[in-house]
Design a protein around this motif. Structure first.
Motif, PDB file in Angstrom:
ATOM      1  N   HIS A  63       1.629   2.712  -2.498  1.00  0.00           N
ATOM      2  CA  HIS A  63       2.730   1.854  -2.382  1.00  0.00           C
ATOM      3  C   HIS A  63       3.545   2.137  -0.893  1.00  0.00           C
ATOM      4  O   HIS A  63       3.623   1.225   0.059  1.00  0.00           O
ATOM      5  N   ARG A  64       3.429   3.585  -0.216  1.00  0.00           N
ATOM      6  CA  ARG A  64       4.076   3.835   0.843  1.00  0.00           C
ATOM      7  C   ARG A  64       3.087   3.308   1.943  1.00  0.00           C
ATOM      8  O   ARG A  64       3.644   2.652   2.996  1.00  0.00           O
ATOM      9  N   ALA A  65       2.044   3.524   1.796  1.00  0.00           N
ATOM     10  CA  ALA A  65       0.851   2.992   2.720  1.00  0.00           C
ATOM     11  C   ALA A  65       1.042   1.297   3.096  1.00  0.00           C
ATOM     12  O   ALA A  65       1.114   0.980   4.218  1.00  0.00           O
ATOM     13  N   LYS A  66       1.257   0.783   1.935  1.00  0.00           N
ATOM     14  CA  LYS A  66       1.500  -0.565   2.071  1.00  0.00           C
ATOM     15  C   LYS A  66       2.572  -1.222   2.583  1.00  0.00           C
ATOM     16  O   LYS A  66       2.699  -1.833   3.482  1.00  0.00           O
ATOM     17  N   ARG A  67       3.705  -0.365   2.556  1.00  0.00           N
ATOM     18  CA  ARG A  67       5.172  -0.634   3.102  1.00  0.00           C
ATOM     19  C   ARG A  67       5.089  -0.338   4.483  1.00  0.00           C
ATOM     20  O   ARG A  67       5.551  -0.869   5.180  1.00  0.00           O
ATOM     21  N   LYS A  68       4.328   0.896   4.858  1.00  0.00           N
ATOM     22  CA  LYS A  68       4.483   1.470   6.227  1.00  0.00           C
ATOM     23  C   LYS A  68       3.401   0.131   7.159  1.00  0.00           C
ATOM     24  O   LYS A  68       3.808  -0.008   8.223  1.00  0.00           O
ATOM     25  N   ALA A  69       2.417  -0.583   6.309  1.00  0.00           N
ATOM     26  CA  ALA A  69       1.828  -1.568   7.062  1.00  0.00           C
ATOM     27  C   ALA A  69       2.296  -2.865   7.115  1.00  0.00           C
ATOM     28  O   ALA A  69       1.911  -3.858   7.750  1.00  0.00           O
ATOM     29  N   GLY A  70       3.672  -2.891   6.576  1.00  0.00           N
ATOM     30  CA  GLY A  70       4.351  -4.094   6.645  1.00  0.00           C
ATOM     31  C   GLY A  70       3.955  -5.256   5.548  1.00  0.00           C
ATOM     32  O   GLY A  70       3.949  -6.159   5.644  1.00  0.00           O
ATOM     33  N   GLU A  71       3.098  -4.488   4.689  1.00  0.00           N
ATOM     34  CA  GLU A  71       2.628  -5.348   3.494  1.00  0.00           C
ATOM     35  C   GLU A  71       3.650  -5.296   2.160  1.00  0.00           C
ATOM     36  O   GLU A  71       4.260  -4.415   2.208  1.00  0.00           O
ATOM     37  N   LYS A  72       3.468  -6.306   1.245  1.00  0.00           N
ATOM     38  CA  LYS A  72       4.014  -6.408   0.032  1.00  0.00           C
ATOM     39  C   LYS A  72       3.802  -5.008  -0.596  1.00  0.00           C
ATOM     40  O   LYS A  72       2.600  -4.703  -0.715  1.00  0.00           O
ATOM     41  N   SER A  73       4.634  -4.348  -1.093  1.00  0.00           N
ATOM     42  CA  SER A  73       4.509  -3.013  -1.785  1.00  0.00           C
ATOM     43  C   SER A  73       5.218  -2.862  -3.043  1.00  0.00           C
ATOM     44  O   SER A  73       6.232  -3.636  -3.346  1.00  0.00           O
ATOM     45  N   GLY A  74       4.611  -2.046  -3.854  1.00  0.00           N
ATOM     46  CA  GLY A  74       5.365  -1.750  -5.191  1.00  0.00           C
ATOM     47  C   GLY A  74       6.486  -0.711  -4.969  1.00  0.00           C
ATOM     48  O   GLY A  74       6.467  -0.220  -3.692  1.00  0.00           O
ATOM     49  N   PRO A  75       7.402  -0.305  -5.845  1.00  0.00           N
ATOM     50  CA  PRO A  75       8.448   0.509  -5.771  1.00  0.00           C
ATOM     51  C   PRO A  75       8.176   1.966  -5.379  1.00  0.00           C
ATOM     52  O   PRO A  75       6.789   2.528  -5.650  1.00  0.00           O
ATOM     53  N   THR A  76       9.054   2.888  -4.667  1.00  0.00           N
ATOM     54  CA  THR A  76       8.760   3.962  -4.331  1.00  0.00           C
ATOM     55  C   THR A  76       9.791   5.126  -5.061  1.00  0.00           C
ATOM     56  O   THR A  76       9.975   6.153  -4.729  1.00  0.00           O
ATOM     57  N   SER A  77      10.791   4.399  -5.783  1.00  0.00           N
ATOM     58  CA  SER A  77      11.664   5.204  -6.332  1.00  0.00           C
ATOM     59  C   SER A  77      11.464   5.542  -7.808  1.00  0.00           C
ATOM     60  O   SER A  77      10.882   4.549  -8.108  1.00  0.00           O
ATOM     61  N   CYS A  78      11.821   6.570  -8.575  1.00  0.00           N
ATOM     62  CA  CYS A  78      11.834   6.830  -9.900  1.00  0.00           C
ATOM     63  C   CYS A  78      12.483   5.757 -10.599  1.00  0.00           C
ATOM     64  O   CYS A  78      11.533   5.120 -11.654  1.00  0.00           O
ATOM     65  N   ASN A  79      13.450   5.528 -10.411  1.00  0.00           N
ATOM     66  CA  ASN A  79      14.140   4.245 -11.441  1.00  0.00           C
ATOM     67  C   ASN A  79      13.785   2.971 -11.211  1.00  0.00           C
ATOM     68  O   ASN A  79      13.616   2.194 -12.025  1.00  0.00           O
ATOM     69  N   ALA A  80      12.721   2.757 -10.250  1.00  0.00           N
ATOM     70  CA  ALA A  80      12.375   1.260 -10.064  1.00  0.00           C
ATOM     71  C   ALA A  80      11.268   0.921 -11.061  1.00  0.00           C
ATOM     72  O   ALA A  80      10.861  -0.106 -11.306  1.00  0.00           O
ATOM     73  N   CYS A  81      10.538   2.290 -11.508  1.00  0.00           N
ATOM     74  CA  CYS A  81       9.608   1.983 -12.386  1.00  0.00           C
ATOM     75  C   CYS A  81       9.833   2.422 -13.868  1.00  0.00           C
ATOM     76  O   CYS A  81       9.378   1.743 -14.882  1.00  0.00           O
ATOM     77  N   HIS A  82      10.483   3.376 -13.878  1.00  0.00           N
ATOM     78  CA  HIS A  82      11.193   3.969 -15.291  1.00  0.00           C
ATOM     79  C   HIS A  82      12.311   3.264 -16.015  1.00  0.00           C
ATOM     80  O   HIS A  82      13.185   2.939 -14.952  1.00  0.00           O
ATOM     81  N   SER A  83      12.319   2.779 -17.176  1.00  0.00           N
ATOM     82  CA  SER A  83      13.577   2.270 -17.358  1.00  0.00           C
ATOM     83  C   SER A  83      14.010   2.662 -18.929  1.00  0.00           C
ATOM     84  O   SER A  83      13.469   3.854 -19.257  1.00  0.00           O
TER      85      SER A  83
END
Length: 118
Positions: free
Chosen positions: A98-118
């Motif tokens: 997720h961080r590599a995609k974000r750094k490359a300017g691509e659409k990325s998944g979440p990188t914070s705990c609460n973004a995945c856990h409910s």
């Protein structure tokens, strides 16, 4: 036996051997798994994981499944046996990607705990 018979036999064996690989690769390509999974997220709550979305983006099951089997409960089982540590897949696979995609300017998944856990 003459040379023509030997050559024909070898060719036929090669074709049969090659054809035997097609069903295996075809099954793997046709098995998309479940569209979404609910993973045990520990004390932070479950993780609703969009499995087929990740398959479409990553395209290689081995990227994630190098660490655990392709079966229900595999992550929990691997943690129980000590094959995986808690948060290992999340820290070393999910967040790295997720961080590599974000750094490359691509659409990325979440990188914070609460973004995945409910």
């Amino acid at each position: 036996m003459n040379k023509k018979v030997i050559t024909t036999c070898l060719a036929a064996c090669s074709i049969v051997a090659g054809l035997s690989l097609i069903p295996v690769s075809g099954i793997m390509a046709q098995d998309p798994g479940r569209p979404e999974l609910t993973l045990n997220g520990g004390s932070k709550g479950p993780v609703y994981f969009k499995h087929q979305l990740h398959q479409a983006v990553v395209e290689d099951c081995a990227v994630c499944h190098k660490d655990f089997e392709k079966k229900t409960g595999a992550l929990d089982d691997a943690k129980k046996t000590g094959a995986l540590k808690a948060k290992q897949v999340m820290n070393k696979t999910c967040l790295v990607c997720h961080r590599a995609k974000r750094k490359a300017g691509e659409k990325s998944g979440p990188t914070s705990c609460n973004a995945c856990h409910s």
